[in-house]
Design an enzyme around this catalytic site. Structure first.
Site, PDB file in Angstrom:
ATOM      1  N   GLU A  26       0.842  -1.198   0.000  1.00 41.25           N
ATOM      2  CA  GLU A  26       0.000   0.000   0.000  1.00 41.25           C
ATOM      3  C   GLU A  26       0.878   1.249   0.000  1.00 41.25           C
ATOM      4  O   GLU A  26       2.017   1.220   0.478  1.00 41.25           O
ATOM      5  CB  GLU A  26      -0.878  -0.033   1.273  1.00 41.25           C
ATOM      6  CG  GLU A  26      -1.781   1.178   1.429  1.00 41.25           C
ATOM      7  CD  GLU A  26      -2.864   0.993   2.494  1.00 41.25           C
ATOM      8  OE1 GLU A  26      -2.778   0.013   3.271  1.00 41.25           O
ATOM      9  OE2 GLU A  26      -3.777   1.832   2.543  1.00 41.25           O
ATOM     10  N   ASN A 173     -12.395  -1.489  -0.928  1.00 41.06           N
ATOM     11  CA  ASN A 173     -11.654  -1.986   0.226  1.00 41.06           C
ATOM     12  C   ASN A 173     -12.357  -1.544   1.500  1.00 41.06           C
ATOM     13  O   ASN A 173     -12.722  -0.376   1.641  1.00 41.06           O
ATOM     14  CB  ASN A 173     -10.229  -1.402   0.234  1.00 41.06           C
ATOM     15  CG  ASN A 173      -9.520  -1.648   1.562  1.00 41.06           C
ATOM     16  OD1 ASN A 173      -9.126  -2.761   1.868  1.00 41.06           O
ATOM     17  ND2 ASN A 173      -9.392  -0.602   2.387  1.00 41.06           N
ATOM     18  N   GLU A 174     -12.555  -2.459   2.411  1.00 38.18           N
ATOM     19  CA  GLU A 174     -13.142  -2.153   3.730  1.00 38.18           C
ATOM     20  C   GLU A 174     -14.263  -1.123   3.607  1.00 38.18           C
ATOM     21  O   GLU A 174     -14.252  -0.074   4.255  1.00 38.18           O
ATOM     22  CB  GLU A 174     -12.047  -1.707   4.719  1.00 38.18           C
ATOM     23  CG  GLU A 174     -11.036  -2.817   4.967  1.00 38.18           C
ATOM     24  CD  GLU A 174     -10.157  -2.643   6.204  1.00 38.18           C
ATOM     25  OE1 GLU A 174     -10.124  -1.553   6.787  1.00 38.18           O
ATOM     26  OE2 GLU A 174      -9.496  -3.630   6.581  1.00 38.18           O
ATOM     27  N   TYR A 240      -6.587  -9.044  11.509  1.00 38.36           N
ATOM     28  CA  TYR A 240      -5.247  -8.782  12.054  1.00 38.36           C
ATOM     29  C   TYR A 240      -5.148  -9.345  13.468  1.00 38.36           C
ATOM     30  O   TYR A 240      -6.118  -9.294  14.235  1.00 38.36           O
ATOM     31  CB  TYR A 240      -4.976  -7.272  12.106  1.00 38.36           C
ATOM     32  CG  TYR A 240      -4.723  -6.663  10.731  1.00 38.36           C
ATOM     33  CD1 TYR A 240      -3.474  -6.783  10.127  1.00 38.36           C
ATOM     34  CD2 TYR A 240      -5.716  -5.974  10.047  1.00 38.36           C
ATOM     35  CE1 TYR A 240      -3.227  -6.233   8.880  1.00 38.36           C
ATOM     36  CE2 TYR A 240      -5.472  -5.425   8.791  1.00 38.36           C
ATOM     37  CZ  TYR A 240      -4.223  -5.559   8.217  1.00 38.36           C
ATOM     38  OH  TYR A 240      -3.967  -5.017   6.974  1.00 38.36           O
ATOM     39  N   GLU A 296      -6.128  -9.224   3.605  1.00 40.06           N
ATOM     40  CA  GLU A 296      -5.297  -8.528   4.601  1.00 40.06           C
ATOM     41  C   GLU A 296      -5.260  -9.393   5.846  1.00 40.06           C
ATOM     42  O   GLU A 296      -6.307  -9.692   6.427  1.00 40.06           O
ATOM     43  CB  GLU A 296      -5.853  -7.146   4.950  1.00 40.06           C
ATOM     44  CG  GLU A 296      -5.621  -6.124   3.847  1.00 40.06           C
ATOM     45  CD  GLU A 296      -5.980  -4.693   4.264  1.00 40.06           C
ATOM     46  OE1 GLU A 296      -5.807  -4.346   5.446  1.00 40.06           O
ATOM     47  OE2 GLU A 296      -6.447  -3.950   3.383  1.00 40.06           O
ATOM     48  N   GLN A 345       2.278  -6.101   5.472  1.00 42.32           N
ATOM     49  CA  GLN A 345       2.462  -5.724   4.087  1.00 42.32           C
ATOM     50  C   GLN A 345       3.876  -6.047   3.663  1.00 42.32           C
ATOM     51  O   GLN A 345       4.718  -6.288   4.518  1.00 42.32           O
ATOM     52  CB  GLN A 345       2.182  -4.254   3.901  1.00 42.32           C
ATOM     53  CG  GLN A 345       0.758  -3.849   4.293  1.00 42.32           C
ATOM     54  CD  GLN A 345       0.377  -2.456   3.772  1.00 42.32           C
ATOM     55  OE1 GLN A 345       1.103  -1.798   3.057  1.00 42.32           O
ATOM     56  NE2 GLN A 345      -0.807  -1.998   4.168  1.00 42.32           N
TER      57      GLN A 345
HETATM   58  O1  AHR Z   1      -2.908  -2.570   6.299  1.00 36.09           O
HETATM   59  C1  AHR Z   1      -3.211  -1.360   6.939  1.00 36.09           C
HETATM   60  C2  AHR Z   1      -4.689  -0.985   6.842  1.00 36.09           C
HETATM   61  O2  AHR Z   1      -5.457  -1.917   7.530  1.00 36.09           O
HETATM   62  C3  AHR Z   1      -5.289  -0.983   5.459  1.00 36.09           C
HETATM   63  O3  AHR Z   1      -5.060   0.206   4.774  1.00 36.09           O
HETATM   64  C4  AHR Z   1      -6.743  -1.149   5.732  1.00 36.09           C
HETATM   65  O4  AHR Z   1      -7.436  -1.761   4.674  1.00 36.09           O
HETATM   66  C5  AHR Z   1      -6.776  -1.955   7.018  1.00 36.09           C
HETATM   67  O5  AHR Z   1      -7.647  -1.433   7.938  1.00 36.09           O
END
Ligand code: AHR
Length: 493
Positions: A26, A173-174, A240, A296, A345
């Site tokens: 990103e 995205n999101e 995450y 992600e 990432q």
């Molecule tokens: O990876 C960091 C961020 O996490 C991304 O930009 C977003 O899609 C997610 O919330």
């Protein structure tokens, strides 16, 4: 401690898509600028502005695809700012990530040049959060249309005669968060409308990926599958591994066994959410045509002290390597539904493969996991049953050993094993039903300390070594797996 693993070596059915081993880059912090793009005039060795050391490192782990330009950045990205002569491109603000100036020097042509240098497939995430249907439609035409049109001619004028082959396309995205704070019902309608405008020109075939849920938001998946399954090839999922709160997630490198255990337990939650989202998908798509795309995932710690906290730069220890190994094992085991995944990432951000400091570059323990697990790419998953003792800490416990197995095109069997217990080795007996093993070899990733990591001064503190503690016992494979380690075995018949 003793564990038993039974593998049905002759019952493989599903292919582990190599795209499960995908990555994400990103415009955030020093991922693109510094980490990948240094510009043609840089003293850092580069090919058309792209740093060679990063490309070489990522090629070695057989990067299969790369998602770009975001993340939340994609929700505000306008692709036309990133084409044409660089000195004439407008600058903009990267609002989500530190409000820094975005030069737009790394745009569509540079990204696709990067993918060609990496020999990987591009995965482009289009802007639904603040972009229009026609803007996204025109991007696809610019990229993939071979005939005469102003946009295809503009692409030629900008240096690319042939259209690119683009498959993976994210429609937003999101969109429940930074991509528009939408309700699933509203996004499902928008998804149908946007995807309808994305045409398959010539022989190009888009693999359309709808924005999916975060973590355990099963209602999002239910609505998207109910309203739009027929229009999609993939549905995404983000998760995450975060300890504590958004304000205080904890250090990437200074931690004890409490945080070690909590991180691995939270990483194992991926198994539950993949299964539960998968069950909902099964209801609308029993043939599993729609792939679950975990585009992600990874560990998210506090940014390293002294760095811009919006740049999300963090170090990467043996703990992150175990989290990656067990997550990849989970994806392998669910490869009938999980068709693609992208760790967050690639460079200098979150659970990165590669860290850079000016002209220096190091690879992380997580990078080595991707290198060791590359043997599973496009191999056939072998069903397995693990009975392992528990790793207990305080009042809680998780299974100490975690595994997946596959057979590759040459007939070799690979087993990846994570011993999550930082204190005890594990004796493992592995029965390979339907196979007659004649040779076993392996590699191990471990370190003396659970928070060992590579630095620019000591870049090889954590790296794989040959593992010669596995042997054949009749037709079984037996081994003692050291504590806090990842082992990948290769077995020939
Ligand atoms: O990876 C960091 C961020 O996490 C991304 O930009 C977003 O899609 C997610 O919330």
């Amino acid at each position: 401690m003793m564990a038993n693993l039974v593998i049905d070596a002759d019952l493989g059915q599903h292919k582990i898509s190599r795209h499960i081993y995908g990555h994400f880059a990103e415009h955030l912090g020093r991922c693109i600028y510094d980490g990948i793009w240094v510009g043609e005039d840089s003293a850092i060795p580069n090919t058309r502005g792209i740093r060679q050391d990063a490309v070489e490192a990522l090629r070695k782990i057989r990067i299969p695809n790369l998602r770009w330009p975001g993340g939340c950045f994609a929700d505000e990205y306008h692709w036309k700012n990133g084409i044409g002569p660089r000195e004439k491109r407008p600058s903009s603000v990267n609002s989500y990530w530190g409000q820094v100036t975005e030069s737009n020097h790394f745009g569509t042509h540079e990204f696709l040049d990067l993918c060609e240098q990496l020999a990987c497939e591009p995965y482009i995430c289009g802007n639904v959060g603040s972009g229009t249907v026609s803007e996204m439609q025109e991007w696809v035409e610019y990229l993939t249309f071979d005939g005469e049109s102003d946009l295809a001619d503009l692409r030629r004028k900008n240096g690319r005669a042939e259209p690119w082959k683009i498959s993976f396309w994210g429609v937003g995205n999101e969109n429940w968060g930074c991509g528009g704070k939408m309700r699933p019902e509203y996004y499902a309608d928008l998804y149908r409308r946007y995807q309808n405008a994305l045409h398959d020109f010539g022989k190009n075939r888009l693999f359309r990926i709808a924005c999916g849920a975060y973590e355990a938001d099963y209602q999002w998946t239910e609505v998207l599958m109910r309203e739009a399954a027929e229009q999609m090839n993939g549905l995404s999922l983000h998760y995450y591994t975060i300890l504590g709160t958004w304000q205080e997630k904890g250090s990437a490198t200074q931690f004890g066994e409490d945080e070690w255990f909590a991180t691995l337990k939270k990483s194992m939650f991926m198994d539950e959410i993949v299964q539960k989202h998968g069950t909902i998908m099964d209801k609308y798509d029993p043939d599993k045509r729609v792939g679950l795309v975990v585009d992600e995932w990874g560990t998210w710690h506090d940014a390293e002290a002294g760095t811009n906290e919006k740049f999300l730069y963090q170090q990467n220890t043996l703990r992150d390597a175990l989290a990656a190994g067990l997550t990849l094992n989970i994806f392998n085991c669910h490869c009938d539904r999980v068709k693609m995944a992208n760790i967050a990432q690639t460079v200098n951000v979150l659970q990165a493969m590669v860290l850079t400091k000016d002209e220096k570059m190091i690879v992380t323990p997580t990078y080595h996991v991707f290198g060791m697990f590359a043997v599973h790419q496009d191999a056939t998953l072998l069903p397995l049953n693990m009975s392992s003792t528990e790793y207990s800490h305080g009042d809680e416990s998780i299974s100490a050993l975690n595994a997946s197995a596959s057979r590759d095109a040459d007939g070799l069997i690979h087993i990846s094993l994570c011993n999550l217990n930082p204190n005890n080795a594990m004796d493992l007996k592995c029965e390979l039903r339907g196979a007659k093993p004649t040779r076993v070899s392996g590699q191990i990733l471990t370190a003396a300390e659970m928070n060992a990591y590579n630095t620019f001064e000591n870049p090889e503190a954590v790296k794989p070594a040959a593992f010669d503690c596995a042997r054949l016992d009749g037709e079984d494979v037996v081994l003692e797996q050291p504590p806090k380690s990842i082992v990948v075995l290769e077995i020939a018949e």
